[in-house]
Enzyme design. Sequence first.
Site, PDB file in Angstrom:
ATOM      1  N   HIS A  88      11.047  48.470 -14.002  1.00 33.73           N
ATOM      2  CA  HIS A  88      11.963  48.800 -12.910  1.00 33.73           C
ATOM      3  C   HIS A  88      13.029  47.710 -12.840  1.00 33.73           C
ATOM      4  CE1 HIS A  88       9.232  51.980 -11.762  1.00 33.73           C
ATOM      5  NE2 HIS A  88       8.251  51.110 -11.932  1.00 33.73           N
ATOM      6  N   GLU A 122       3.638  54.645  -6.492  1.00 31.57           N
ATOM      7  CA  GLU A 122       4.522  53.537  -6.835  1.00 31.57           C
ATOM      8  C   GLU A 122       5.527  53.414  -5.696  1.00 31.57           C
ATOM      9  OE1 GLU A 122       6.488  54.299 -10.508  1.00 31.57           O
ATOM     10  OE2 GLU A 122       4.665  54.217 -11.732  1.00 31.57           O
TER      11      GLU A 122
END
Length: 449
Positions: free
Chosen positions: A336, A394
């Site tokens: 990410h 998540e």
Amino acid sequence: MNKFLASVLCAVLYGSLVTSLPVSDIASSSGTPTSSTSDAASPSPTVPYASDDPNYWLWNETTTTDPQPERGTLGASILGPQNVAIDKQDPDILAPPTTDQGTVGNAKWPFSLSKIQLNTGGWVRQQNVQQMPIATAMAGVNMRLEAGAIRELHWHQTAEWAYVLSGSTQITAVDQLGRNYVATVNTGDLWYFPPGIPHSLQATNDSAQGTEFLLIFPDGNFNDDDTLLLTDWLAHTPKEVIAKNFQDDISDWDEIPGEQLYIFPGVPPPDNQQPPQSPAGEVPEPFSFEFSKVQPTQYTGGTVKIADSTTFNVSKEIAVAEITVEAGAMREMHWHPKQDEWGFFLEGTARVTLFAGTAIAQTFDYQPGDISYIPTGYGHYVENTGNTTLRFLEIFNTDVFQDVSLAQWLALTPPALVKQHLQLSDSTIAKFNRSKGVVVGGPGVNASS
């Protein structure tokens, strides 16, 4: 004689080189191409080839293997005291894969190790940097309310985001312009309150057991004890001031609580509860979102659905992906680019390797109720290590969900460049998926590129 010695020395050196190579590479080292590398780049590597040795997890919840710090010829059994229950849950901590190196900090925290605060009507437990120092961007709270029980009127200096784990919760709120909101939030659904917005939470009686939910705060230092509570404020304000504020007689306030209530029993509200009519009207953007009704996207190894500010408009600081991974599949290798990941495991078992750069990597194992944490930019995957479906969240301190796929990155990079990096064949590179796989099945299962 000198020529003879030189020949012997060359033979010894060559023999040492061959025996140091993996079996699959011996043919290519002799100049004879193998089928898997027939069209691969040919220069000799500047570093040794990566080992072909497998690094599977050595046991899971279904095996009866005696957990010991042994992997192949490495390690030895424990002779002293051993917490077998914990070791069974953490095969990749007790017997790490040989690809692990160094440490990244503790990236696992079971809510079961968080102290529970018991109240009449429910309980609460939390995780912040005190329990998990690596988790600097977010903190989590797990709360349970019996049917009718109330988490009293309060507000926070940070935003509050919630995922309902079980039952249904009625939320109320009033914003800074006097616009109000009431909604019943069901299992798998979300709510979000911006910083400073006063609100309450109450379990309905839709389930005889009430409700349980997960709360996320976009600050790793958040402590639920620092919440600003209605009863706590009034208990620490002179009563004549309270009476003057509401233009009442002081005797009207004789029976207010002398300390905070926090969680307390109440009368279950109707699901169609309506707020008092406000001159300013209702909030323009709902504070709740029916995430449970979002249709997930199907991939070769499972499903994904996402809620961020593009769909849940008010949620400006928290984004979430709810992911399922089938047995034998994995959440693909990715990272990410802008935000840390706070993970929560709902069903099944998993392992995750965090790659921190500079040859540092560490593998962790997770069970239901465990929290994971992955700093910004760390490469990782989530692999299903059990025989049932893995489901997890998540969660990110951001307005829009983002990730970068390793496979897609390589698929969209000039093939010759990838070939020179990894010594892969043209046919292998051609199979890389140009679209994100997200959740991928086992070997031989591939989505169309």
